[in-house]
Every structure is written in C-alpha cells, then in structure tokens.
Design a protein around this motif. Structure first.
Motif, PDB file in Angstrom:
ATOM      1  N   MET A  84      38.624  36.104  23.888  1.00 12.73           N
ATOM      2  CA  MET A  84      38.629  37.518  23.552  1.00 12.73           C
ATOM      3  C   MET A  84      39.537  38.051  22.471  1.00 12.73           C
ATOM      4  O   MET A  84      39.137  39.065  21.793  1.00 12.73           O
ATOM      5  CB  MET A  84      38.837  38.187  24.924  1.00 12.73           C
ATOM      6  CG  MET A  84      37.804  38.162  25.906  1.00 12.73           C
ATOM      7  SD  MET A  84      38.325  38.869  27.255  1.00 12.73           S
ATOM      8  CE  MET A  84      38.502  40.604  26.927  1.00 12.73           C
ATOM      9  N   ALA A  85      40.405  37.252  21.931  1.00 16.80           N
ATOM     10  CA  ALA A  85      41.324  37.892  20.662  1.00 16.80           C
ATOM     11  C   ALA A  85      40.676  37.411  19.538  1.00 16.80           C
ATOM     12  O   ALA A  85      40.979  38.344  18.701  1.00 16.80           O
ATOM     13  CB  ALA A  85      42.701  37.067  21.113  1.00 16.80           C
ATOM     14  N   VAL A  86      39.683  36.677  19.676  1.00 17.08           N
ATOM     15  CA  VAL A  86      39.119  35.982  18.297  1.00 17.08           C
ATOM     16  C   VAL A  86      37.962  36.496  18.050  1.00 17.08           C
ATOM     17  O   VAL A  86      37.543  37.094  16.829  1.00 17.08           O
ATOM     18  CB  VAL A  86      39.362  34.479  18.261  1.00 17.08           C
ATOM     19  CG1 VAL A  86      38.604  34.061  17.273  1.00 17.08           C
ATOM     20  CG2 VAL A  86      40.583  33.970  18.418  1.00 17.08           C
ATOM     21  N   LEU A  87      36.903  36.476  18.990  1.00 14.98           N
ATOM     22  CA  LEU A  87      35.602  36.476  18.835  1.00 14.98           C
ATOM     23  C   LEU A  87      35.159  38.171  18.571  1.00 14.98           C
ATOM     24  O   LEU A  87      34.405  38.470  17.530  1.00 14.98           O
ATOM     25  CB  LEU A  87      34.804  36.078  19.849  1.00 14.98           C
ATOM     26  CG  LEU A  87      34.621  34.686  19.967  1.00 14.98           C
ATOM     27  CD1 LEU A  87      33.364  34.082  20.766  1.00 14.98           C
ATOM     28  CD2 LEU A  87      34.337  34.036  18.366  1.00 14.98           C
ATOM     29  N   ALA A  92      31.942  42.384  15.967  1.00 12.52           N
ATOM     30  CA  ALA A  92      31.625  43.867  15.634  1.00 12.52           C
ATOM     31  C   ALA A  92      31.469  44.218  14.148  1.00 12.52           C
ATOM     32  O   ALA A  92      30.603  45.157  13.935  1.00 12.52           O
ATOM     33  CB  ALA A  92      32.889  44.666  16.303  1.00 12.52           C
ATOM     34  N   LEU A  93      32.212  43.519  13.389  1.00 15.31           N
ATOM     35  CA  LEU A  93      32.080  43.868  11.863  1.00 15.31           C
ATOM     36  C   LEU A  93      30.732  43.470  11.419  1.00 15.31           C
ATOM     37  O   LEU A  93      30.022  44.074  10.543  1.00 15.31           O
ATOM     38  CB  LEU A  93      32.987  42.973  11.095  1.00 15.31           C
ATOM     39  CG  LEU A  93      34.618  43.599  11.326  1.00 15.31           C
ATOM     40  CD1 LEU A  93      35.569  42.769  10.684  1.00 15.31           C
ATOM     41  CD2 LEU A  93      34.731  45.158  10.681  1.00 15.31           C
ATOM     42  N   LEU A  94      30.119  42.241  11.983  1.00  9.33           N
ATOM     43  CA  LEU A  94      28.784  41.651  11.802  1.00  9.33           C
ATOM     44  C   LEU A  94      27.906  42.770  11.953  1.00  9.33           C
ATOM     45  O   LEU A  94      26.858  42.846  11.290  1.00  9.33           O
ATOM     46  CB  LEU A  94      28.636  40.416  12.343  1.00  9.33           C
ATOM     47  CG  LEU A  94      29.129  39.148  11.654  1.00  9.33           C
ATOM     48  CD1 LEU A  94      28.774  37.841  12.525  1.00  9.33           C
ATOM     49  CD2 LEU A  94      28.206  39.005  10.216  1.00  9.33           C
ATOM     50  N   VAL A  97      29.599  47.642  12.819  1.00  4.39           N
ATOM     51  CA  VAL A  97      30.693  48.628  13.307  1.00  4.39           C
ATOM     52  C   VAL A  97      31.707  49.101  11.986  1.00  4.39           C
ATOM     53  O   VAL A  97      32.121  47.899  11.434  1.00  4.39           O
ATOM     54  CB  VAL A  97      31.517  48.249  14.422  1.00  4.39           C
ATOM     55  CG1 VAL A  97      32.590  48.930  15.003  1.00  4.39           C
ATOM     56  CG2 VAL A  97      30.390  47.922  15.475  1.00  4.39           C
ATOM     57  N   PRO A  98      32.077  50.310  11.873  1.00  2.00           N
ATOM     58  CA  PRO A  98      33.010  50.588  10.888  1.00  2.00           C
ATOM     59  C   PRO A  98      34.248  49.757  11.216  1.00  2.00           C
ATOM     60  O   PRO A  98      34.878  49.661  12.147  1.00  2.00           O
ATOM     61  CB  PRO A  98      33.228  51.872  10.611  1.00  2.00           C
ATOM     62  CG  PRO A  98      32.244  52.578  11.770  1.00  2.00           C
ATOM     63  CD  PRO A  98      31.672  51.514  12.311  1.00  2.00           C
ATOM     64  N   ALA A  99      34.939  49.434  10.081  1.00  2.00           N
ATOM     65  CA  ALA A  99      36.214  48.504   9.945  1.00  2.00           C
ATOM     66  C   ALA A  99      37.273  49.072  11.035  1.00  2.00           C
ATOM     67  O   ALA A  99      38.031  48.566  11.753  1.00  2.00           O
ATOM     68  CB  ALA A  99      36.951  48.259   8.758  1.00  2.00           C
ATOM     69  N   ASN A 100      37.454  50.559  10.580  1.00  2.00           N
ATOM     70  CA  ASN A 100      38.246  51.506  11.370  1.00  2.00           C
ATOM     71  C   ASN A 100      38.133  51.253  13.116  1.00  2.00           C
ATOM     72  O   ASN A 100      39.038  51.055  13.694  1.00  2.00           O
ATOM     73  CB  ASN A 100      38.232  52.768  11.137  1.00  2.00           C
ATOM     74  CG  ASN A 100      39.182  53.365  10.079  1.00  2.00           C
ATOM     75  OD1 ASN A 100      39.976  52.715   9.739  1.00  2.00           O
ATOM     76  ND2 ASN A 100      39.002  54.548   9.446  1.00  2.00           N
TER      77      ASN A 100
END
Lengths: 377, 377, 377, 377
Positions: A84-87, A92-94, A97-100
């Motif tokens: 959950m720390a990595v995926l 989300a970016l893919l 979803v905006p980076a912020n």
C-alpha cells in the motif's frame, strides 16, 4: 527459528526507516502549503519521489528474499502495508489524478510505523479479549447518541434549522458533545435542550470512564502474562536461575524485570547505593576494576553484594555489546528469600566460591561480586 | 433449563436484527433531511413502515410463544423494549401527531441493541456495586457545579447578562466547562471569573479521574469473578480437568481463557511456534494430518506438545462447528506445574497413552498430540 | 457506641433532607431568572425563607442535643457546614447586601450533601495517601502551564493582543487548552504557536492519564482495605463464620460481599438458578414456603443448596426489616472449599442438621435450606 | 551516607523556596500586563531582580559547598536547573534583548518545582517501563492524525481553504479534535468530513483510554515495589518487627503504611475508636496521660490495645519532633495473625511485659499501651 527479515529490526535500519518516513511525510505536508515558492514545491516532489523509490526497492528486495514463500509475505500484514505504500500513488497518477491529490496517498506511509511498534500486537489482543465489554460501551454510546440527537432535533430544530434542522446535523452535535470535543458550532438554546445536553455531557464522562476502566483492566492482565512469558525465555538462559527448584523459579520469573541495554551503557555506578542485582541473559558487561577490568558473559550475575550486605557499589559496570539483563530488586529479593531461604544461600555460596581465586582484591569481591573466575574460563 | 426465545440469540438472527435496526434508523435519519427528493422521502417512510411491521410480528410471535408466562415476558426488560418499539408510533399517529414527528419515535428502536449486548448486565452490576463511591463523585460534581455557577453569576452576570445573567445560564456554563466540553458560547471575561473557571476545569479533570478510577477498580473485580464462574462451568465438561485434585482445578480455572470460535476457523497453524494448549469444552475440531484428518470431540485436548517439548505446531487444526475452547498458555502452564507437578505428568501420560496406537505417524503424535484413539472410539 | 445524631442518618430523614435541599436550591435558581412573574419570584423567596428556617431549627436542635459537647459539634465538619447554611444569609442582609445577592449564599446549602455521602471520607483518604504522586502531576501541570503560556505570549502576543497580549491572558488560554476544554476564544494563529499548542494538548491527555491512573490505583487499594474491615465486623456477628479456623475466616472475609437491603425486598426468587448463598449479619428474612413461611434471624444463612447441589431456588425469600446480608458467590465458594474442604463439610452438616426436624417439607430443605429450627428457637 | 545538600530538603527551606518562586513568577506575570501603573511595573522588576539575586547566591553557595565534586553538581539535573534559572536572563540582556522579553525567561524558574517534587522520579520510571506500550499508543495517535488530516484536507479544503486548505492547517484541526479540545475554529461542513470527524473524536476517546489504562497499570506496579522498599528500610529500625520470623516480616512490610508527621501533630485522640496500631520508625511521641506524660522513642510501638481488645483510645498521643510512623490497620493485623499467630502473641506479650512496672495506671496500659519502661530506660 530464522526470521527472513529479522535484520530489518536492527537499530540502525529502524532509524533509517523512521528518517525516510519523516522526510516523506514532511515533503507531503510542505507540498500542500498554498503560498509556497516553486523551487520548494519542486524539492518536496523530488523528496516524495525518492521515498517512493526507496519503498519500491525495499518491497522488491523483500519479495526476492521471500522466494518460496513470496505469496505469504505479500499476504501478511507487513506485506500489505509495504504494498500500500508503493502501488496507490503510481496507479492514481496513471488514472489521471492530479499530482497534488495523488501524492496525498503518501499519507499511507504512516502505516509503516505499525510494523515498527512492538507493542501494537498486545494492544490488539487486549481489545479482542475485552471485545464484549467494549461492545457494551459502544451500545451505550450509540443509544445516548441516537436518543439525544432525536430529542435535540425536536427541541432545537425549529429555532436553529442550520444546527439541528435534520437528524444528521443533530447527530453531528451529539457526537461532538458526547466525546466532550465541543466545537461550539451547534449549541442548544432552549431550557429543555440544555438540560438534555447537560446529561449528554455527563454521560460522556461516564462512557469514557467505563471505556478507560475496561481497557486498563484488560491491559493489566495481558501485561502480566506477557512479561512472564518473556522473562521465562530469558531465565532459561541463566543456568543459576534454571537450576533452582521449580516454585522458586516461577516466583522469580514473575519478579524479574527485563532491561535491554545498548552497547557502552553504564549499568552500575561506583559509590551509588545498590538496590538490585543483575543476571545477564545475553550480551556481555565489563566490570571496571583496577588494574584489570573483568568481563562477565551471558549466564552470570553481578551486583548481588548490594542485596546480601547492603554495601554501596564498588565499581562501574559497562556493557560491551547490546545486552539483556534481568533485574532483581532488593525488595523482591527479600520477599523471595523469606519464603525460599535456599535462594539467598545459593547466591551467597556462588558469590563466595567465585571470590576465592581473586582474594587479592577482596574489597571488590565483597562489593560488586565480579565473576572473574567464571568469565575468564 | 429451556429458554423459550433462546433461538433468537443465534448468530444469523442477531445479524438480521442488526440489519433491520440499521435500516430502520437510517430511514429515520434520511426522513428528517430537509432538501430531500420526494421519492426518497417516500422510500424512507416505506422502510420505516416495514421495520415497524417486522417488530410488530416479532412481538406477536414472542407473546404467542410465551403462553402461560405471557405476562412475565411483557414485564421483563426485553418485553418492555419490544413493546416500546411497536406501540408509541401508532399511538402518536392516532393522536394526530404529524408523521414527521411521530416517526422520530423510531429512535426507541436503538434500545433493542441493549438486548443484544451480552456485557451490559455486568456493567450494570459494577455501577450498582460501586454506587456509594460513584455517588460521592456526583456529590463533588454537584457541589462544584452549584458553587461555581453562583460565583460566576455574581462576577460575570452584570457584564454578560446573555451568558451569566441568571443561575440556569450560569449552570449551563458550569456543566459545559466541568465536563471539559467547552462550547465557547459563554466565556468568563473578568480576572476572578477566569481564575474560578480555571479551578473548575482542573476540578473537572479530577472528578473525571476519580470516576474513571472507581469504574476501573470495580470492573476489574467483577471481571475476575465472572470469568471464574464461566470457566468453571466449562471445566466441568472436560473430564481430564475435572478429575485433577481440587486446588489444581481451582487454579487452572483462574488461568484458562475461553475462546468462542465459529465454524471452519483455523485454531493452530502448521509451523508456528506453540505458546498454548487447548481443551475442547464444546464443539469439534479437525487435525489436518495426511492422509487421514483426525477429529477431536468435546472433552479432549490438543496442542500440549508445545508446552511439554517446545516444538512448533506440526499440523493445522480447524473447527468443524461452532466450538468453545479453553486455552492454557505456556507461562501459566509452567506456573501451575511448578506447584502441581502432577498436572504435567497427567498431561504427558495422557498424551503418551493416546499416541501409542498411531505409531505409524510418530512425528505427528510428538508435535501436535492428536487424540485419534479417543476420537475414533 | 451511641451516636447522638445517628437518627439523622435514617432513610426517611435523609429523604426529607434531600427534598428540603432540592427545593431550596431550586428556589434560588428560580429567583435569579430575569423575566419572571413577580408572584413566582415571591414564592421563591418564601421557599428560601422556609428552608433557612428549617436549617436554623435543625441547627438549634442539634446544639441543644449536644449539651456537654456543644463546642465539639460546632467545631466538627458537620457543625461548620450546618452553621454556614444558617448564618451567612442573615448577616449579609444585615450588612445591607441586596436580597437578590444575599440569597445566592443559599448555594452553600449544597455542602450539606457532603454530610449525606458516605463514600466521601474514603475519597479524601485516597487523595491524602496519593498526595505525593498527585503533587508531582500538579508540578508537571504547572510547569507546562507556565512555559507554554510564556511561549504563546511571545509568539502570538504581537498579532493577537486581545488574546495573548499579557501573561494572565496567555495563562487563561493555557489552562483552557491543557484541560482539553477548548473554548475557542483564544486560538494561536502562527505556525510555531500551533505546534506548541499541539504539544500542550497532547500533554494534557498525558497529565490527565497520569492523574487518573494514580487515583485508580489508590482507590483500588483503599477499597480492598475498607471492604475487609467492614466485612470483618459483620462476620463476627455470624457464629457459624466466626467459628471456622482463622485462615478460612480471613479468606472468607475477603470474598464476601455486603448487601444492604430495605424492608420487603425480594432476595431470592423461586425457580431462578442460584449462584450464591447468604449469611444474615443483621435484620431478618422470611422464606415464603407453603403453608407456613419461615423467618430467619441474624446469624443464620440460607441459599446454600445452590452451591452444594446446583439446584434452582425453591422459594422466594423476602426481608421483613432493613437487613444486611453477606453474599458468598459460587465461584468463591469453590475456591475456598478447594483449599479448606472443612468449610463445605460444615455448611453441608449444618444444613443437614437443620433440615431434620422439618422432614415434612423435604423439598424446601433441599432447595433453599431454611433454618426453621434455629429461627423458631 | 551524608547528603551535601540535604539541608535544602528541610521543611522551612522548602517553604522559602516556594515563596521565592511564587513571588518571582507573580512578578513576571504582573510585568506583562498592558495597562499597568509605572510604579507597579517597577516593583515587579525589582522583585524579579531580587529573585534572580537569590537564585544566583544559592547557585554560588551550592557550587562552593560542592568543592571536589563541583563538576558533578553542575552536571546533575538539579545543577542544570539551578544554572538555567540564573544564566539566561543576564545573557539575554547582554545581547540586547529588551527587558520585557528577557525577563520572560524567569519562567524557567518553574523547573525548580521539579527538584521539590519527590514523586517525579517514580513517574519518570513508570513512563520508561511502559515505553513500548505508550509508544504504540503514540503510533496509533500519529496514524489517525495523518490519515484523518489528509482526508479532511481533500474533502473540506476546496470549500474552507482558510481552515483545511493545506496539510498543516488540517493537522491543526486533527490534533485539536483528537485531543477532544475542540476550539471550533475549524469545523468540517461536508457530510463525509463530519463522518470522519466523528470517528476521529471516538478514536480520541479510545486512544486516551488506552493511554490512561497503560499508565494506571504501570503506576500500580511501581507503587507497590516502591512502598515495599521504603517500608523495608523503616522496618529494620524497629527491633520488634525485625526479630519476627522472615515470612512474617515480609508480609508485614507489605501491609504497613508510612506516615510522616510534623512536630506537635496529634496522632491518636482520646475516646476515638482505634482501628490501627503504630510503630515509631524515627522521631518521638508523647502519650498525654495524667499526671506524667510518657515519651516513646523510635523503635517502640503504641495503640496495639485497639487491635487486641477493640477498646477506644484512652489518651491523646502527640509528636514532639518530626516523626515517621508505620501504621498497621486492624484488618491487616487480623489477616496477618490468622496466618502467623505468633505475631499477636508477641504483641500481647510485649504489651503485658511493659505494662507491669506501671500497674499504678492500668487503665492506660490497657487502652493505649504506652511503653513507659522502655522509653524511661
């Protein structure tokens, strides 16, 4: 039994993990601040990226190390937290979803703390054991919540529709009040409403008191059990303790306190009054006597003269490596020897036997009871 | 002794009860929301009607089942709660109360939770037993409340008549402050007023601490008594335990932990270090050994090898039906056997006796101690 | 030893005292309400006057009764409270204080509650015994208070002079925050100020937790001591208990629970499962057996069959006067008899001996063990 | 062992220290008040200067007294606190900090309280021992804090940028809510935000309950150990106690309560029912019997008749100097003598032996058991 990721638990790695976590969370917090210089924001993103990279590497290394039981690792609580720390962030970016927003998922990294906190499992067990009683408290909590919010909706709704006009609004007020948070955004104004609110507040104290009382009780019981088991494992590593008769061993196990010390820690200071003796479960200590310091290995004990004669400590004792000691305090020693006089005799005999070959330093033998003969063997 | 409504307590029915309750309360909450589509509001009313119908049916069924002791059921706490769930709403509608208001009485349904919470009776007993001490805390609470509100009425009343102009207003401030809720709608402004308010806040902590301390103490004592009685009943169902000499049974009863497991729960996992043994008070477990899994019935025990030899678990153990186990932890086992060595011998003898006929699988017998001979009989 | 005002403690008088107190305080509260009809205000004043008259009479009666030791009564805590209830109001009126303000002194009447609360002395003792530890908590509290208020005065003072412009204002914020009241009238706005405020809030939880923990610990210890002493006095009134061998008496005294019952209370209900037996320390109960109810006087016991055979209760048992019972629960009974088998034998022998002359009602003798022969003597 | 600064701990000096501290802190508070007369402000500065001068003198005296171990004193916690009380203000003034701000450093004087609070070390030890469990609670606290503030930043940020627009703002809300302070400066408005806020509030109660429970448990254990050790030291000063057989001494040590009394304190009042006896560990008491009061020195006991015969106290007993007593309560006495009947015999024999030479005052010997022969020797 070998633990494949046992090395992660070592002190330095724990510190590094905490550092990476702190930097990552700090970068996430900085990222959200509105009037920030663009360069700082960029630095925050770089930091976040670094942390994500580190966690990804960690995950890959762990998966590779766990060949044969890969699946098990990923299905364990630790594995899931690492995953959950990595995926989530790349996913989300893919999905555009905006980076912020996507990087806010870095907050999931805080879950890694759970894998570093050794006492969490015990808390979980206490809550599981007291589930029935805690469940009853929750029932009381919910009952007060629903009944009081319906009452205040009826009483205050017409006058304050923004605050009590619907049950969700009323429930919001009730939970705020019952937990004694009291934002003050919704305050009853009618006499009856305030009377009920007063009862809700006092009930809040009562509910909270019950909750705390249950947890305190459960925690005390669990604590006692756990300490015993941990001490028991250590006692078996000290031949002197192990060979006492069984009831004495059991009582002793209850009374001993575990002490985990880092390298080069001063255990005993010269000249201080002694109020306990020490058994070395693992590691090694050095008794700083002139001219030749003496090293004591695991399985030996020291400081017993403080209990036998009440004399002050006669030398500093320092750990030479990470060491686990079992501490027996003077009060507990007296309690034990009153019922099991053979213990005092055994300690005194052992101390006397050992001090003989070192009669050249009798003051030392009498005051800190070094175990030179044993450790030099 | 037969319980006429015992079947209501079963797992599935409990879940259904909770579902109906949740739907009913949710519909009531939705009903009160102001800007709601008419169709949704209608759906909420339909839901509420359904729940009321269900509760009415339940009440009628219960009354019919209780022939002979009908009156008793309706006079019992459960009966009253069931009655209060059904009657008030139609009565209110009959008396011309608008539907919006009448259906708020559905909030009384939350009281049904009380009949589902098993620990509530114990909480009640603790409060009853500690009534004197809790009463003293309430006296302190009331004294601070009255004296501080009179003081603040005198000090702040002239300047803030809206907040402290009368004693009821002052009392409202005092209860808000003493319970540490602190809405902030009334805040003293004079120096002396704030000084007194500060004392009220600190007293609030003290009062709360006393309250919690008393409940914690009472709860711990009640807990110990109750666990003993519950375990005692279960111990009498395990012949091996029952036949030990009385002082050992008593001590054992104190140390055992009850574990209620659902069907198909894994009790013991292969390869895990064993830290306890299990006695089956009721139900059945299956030891997953190849090629023929072994079933253990109520009255038997398993997992004792972990305590006798410290070996890891050698097979998975799974429940085949709802099962109640009594757990004896390794630390408690050592404590017991130190004072009652005959217990360890009895366990070892029983384990040895049983493992003989299954010498073809000695690794299993040594590691999990299955009771094939007993269960196959 | 005779208590001159012992009669004040009786149930009816206590109720009257509470009634007068409630009316007095209510009248005082009503008196301060601004938009009140003149007639109601007058009624409140009349009520207040009546209460004052009652308290004055009470004081005079008590002083007269205490001839010889008058001075002692007036110097005792009760005497001072009684005096403070009577004198201040007329004195204030004499000195020209307006009636509205003078009658606020009626709030001192709440102190009379303290003389009615029996557990207050114990709370006082716990606080006295734990004074050192509680003192340390207060030191921590004060340290955080002063340091944080100085810090926030420096950080927030320039920007919010109305909230943090002076140390008294800052201290007000600190005490509001540390006690987790949180009015919200003063809220730090700077980053550093909020960071410190966060620490203050978390410290507040910690301080509160320490405080509660200390009180809980002290209360548990005091409770145990007190219960023992109270039970000990009662045990000496039951010949059967008193004549057991000393260690059994001591253990029994620890396990018994005192139960104070009013007249005509049902102790045992027919058909209920029995989980305890009762010793009558003072008072009397009636066993409702047909055709002739049996009366049991102080010093006897009943309900022991539930413990010996596990049978359900066979008759209702009702108190005929205020009665003090000592309850021995089934779990404690088993614990005791495991270590002291002579107790079970003594109870069984006594029960058998008594049931002989009443063989005409054997079902009764076996199920509730009435002590007809003893009580009829 | 001689304590070089032991005299600082005496009662008078402690009072003076507290007085100086109170004046100093008060002067600092007054100094910051805005609309203050210039003369008052000057007086405050003079006071602050005096306090600083006193603390400087104290530091210099202590350093001079500590010749040979000067360095040790300055490196000890007390030394550092004394240094921090003296140095920062002149340094700040030297570096050009305005007087108003520099004198705020006088708030560091509050740390001197820590050296006066004897229980602080114990609290520190409890926290150290429970570090693991408390660490787990902090992990839970931080996890809820971070996750909930990220959630509310996402949910409420767009609508309330001033309250939730960045993570630091959101964290401020979360810590305010989780600690149940609830300023009300930031309140979620969306449905989901309020739902999460509700969970945060309830979690706050849970976290707080865990925290309190852990501290209560740890404190209880530490308390028991410490009391035993302190009592043990005192028991060795009473020959009568010391000469009992070891298991009795140990049990007695557990049950005794230490009582530190100032000079001229009344220990026992004539005519009061006696519920305990007293052993004098140090100091002296005077039994006020007519015509010749009797003095009892350390090592003797009195008040035992209350335990042996249950008679009321027959004379006042007053301390003549600061005295430390060990109190044995009637309940504990009975418990002890049940298991160790020789104790009651020893007390009775000692009382009888001593009362012989004073047969002229038999009423006294029977009721308070003075130890005239022993004390006159």
């Amino acid at each position: 039994m070998p633990r494949p990721f046992g090395f992660i638990k070592t002190r330095t790695l724990t510190f590094l993990e905490l550092l990476v976590l702190a930097i990552g969370l700090l970068a996430m917090i900085v990222m959200t601040m509105p009037g920030l210089a663009e360069s700082l924001r960029l630095a925050a993103f770089v930091m976040l990226g670094c942390c994500l990279a580190i966690y990804t590497c960690e995950l890959l290394v762990k998966i590779r190390q766990a060949t044969g039981s890969e699946k098990k690792y990923l299905l364990s609580a630790t594995g899931l937290i690492d995953l959950m720390a990595v995926l989530p962030i790349p996913i989300a970016l893919l999905f555009g979803v905006p980076a912020n927003v996507a990087w806010l998922l870095a907050s999931l990294w805080i879950l890694k703390l759970a894998t570093l906190a050794p006492g969490l499992a015990m808390l979980g067990r206490v809550i599981a054991l007291e589930a029935r009683a805690l469940g009853s408290v929750i029932v009381i909590f919910l009952t007060i919540l629903v009944l009081s919010s319906v009452a205040l909706h009826s009483l205050e709704g017409p006058a304050q529709p923004q605050q009590f006009g619907s049950l969700p609004l009323s429930l919001w007020w009730a939970v705020t009040t019952l937990s004694s948070t009291g934002y003050g955004d919704a305050v009853p104004a009618t006499f009856l409403g305030r009377l009920i609110a007063g009862f809700v507040m006092i009930s809040g104290l009562g509910v909270f008191g019950l909750w705390t009382g249950i947890l305190a009780t459960g925690f005390a019981a669990e604590h006692r059990r756990r300490d015993f088991i941990r001490n028991w494992d250590l006692v078996t590593q000290v031949p002197f303790l192990k060979n006492l008769d069984p009831p004495t061993v059991i009582e002793l196990t209850r009374l001993l306190r575990r002490l985990d010390l880092a390298e080069k820690t001063i255990v005993v200071r010269r000249g201080r009054p002694g109020d306990c003796m020490y058994f070395i479960a693992s590691g090694e200590v050095e008794v700083k006597v002139e001219p030749h310091p003496v090293r004591l290995a695991a399985g030996t004990f020291f400081g017993e003269m403080a209990l036998l004669t009440g004399a002050a400590r006669s030398a500093n004792v320092v750990t030479t490596q990470p060491t686990t000691l079992l501490v027996l305090e003077v009060g507990d020693f007296h309690t034990l020897t009153a019922h099991h006089p053979e213990l005092a005799q055994a300690v005194a005999a052992e101390a006397a036997r050992r001090s003989k070959p070192t009669e050249s330093k009798p003051h030392m033998a009498h005051a800190t009871g070094e175990k030179r003969d044993r450790t030099l063997r």
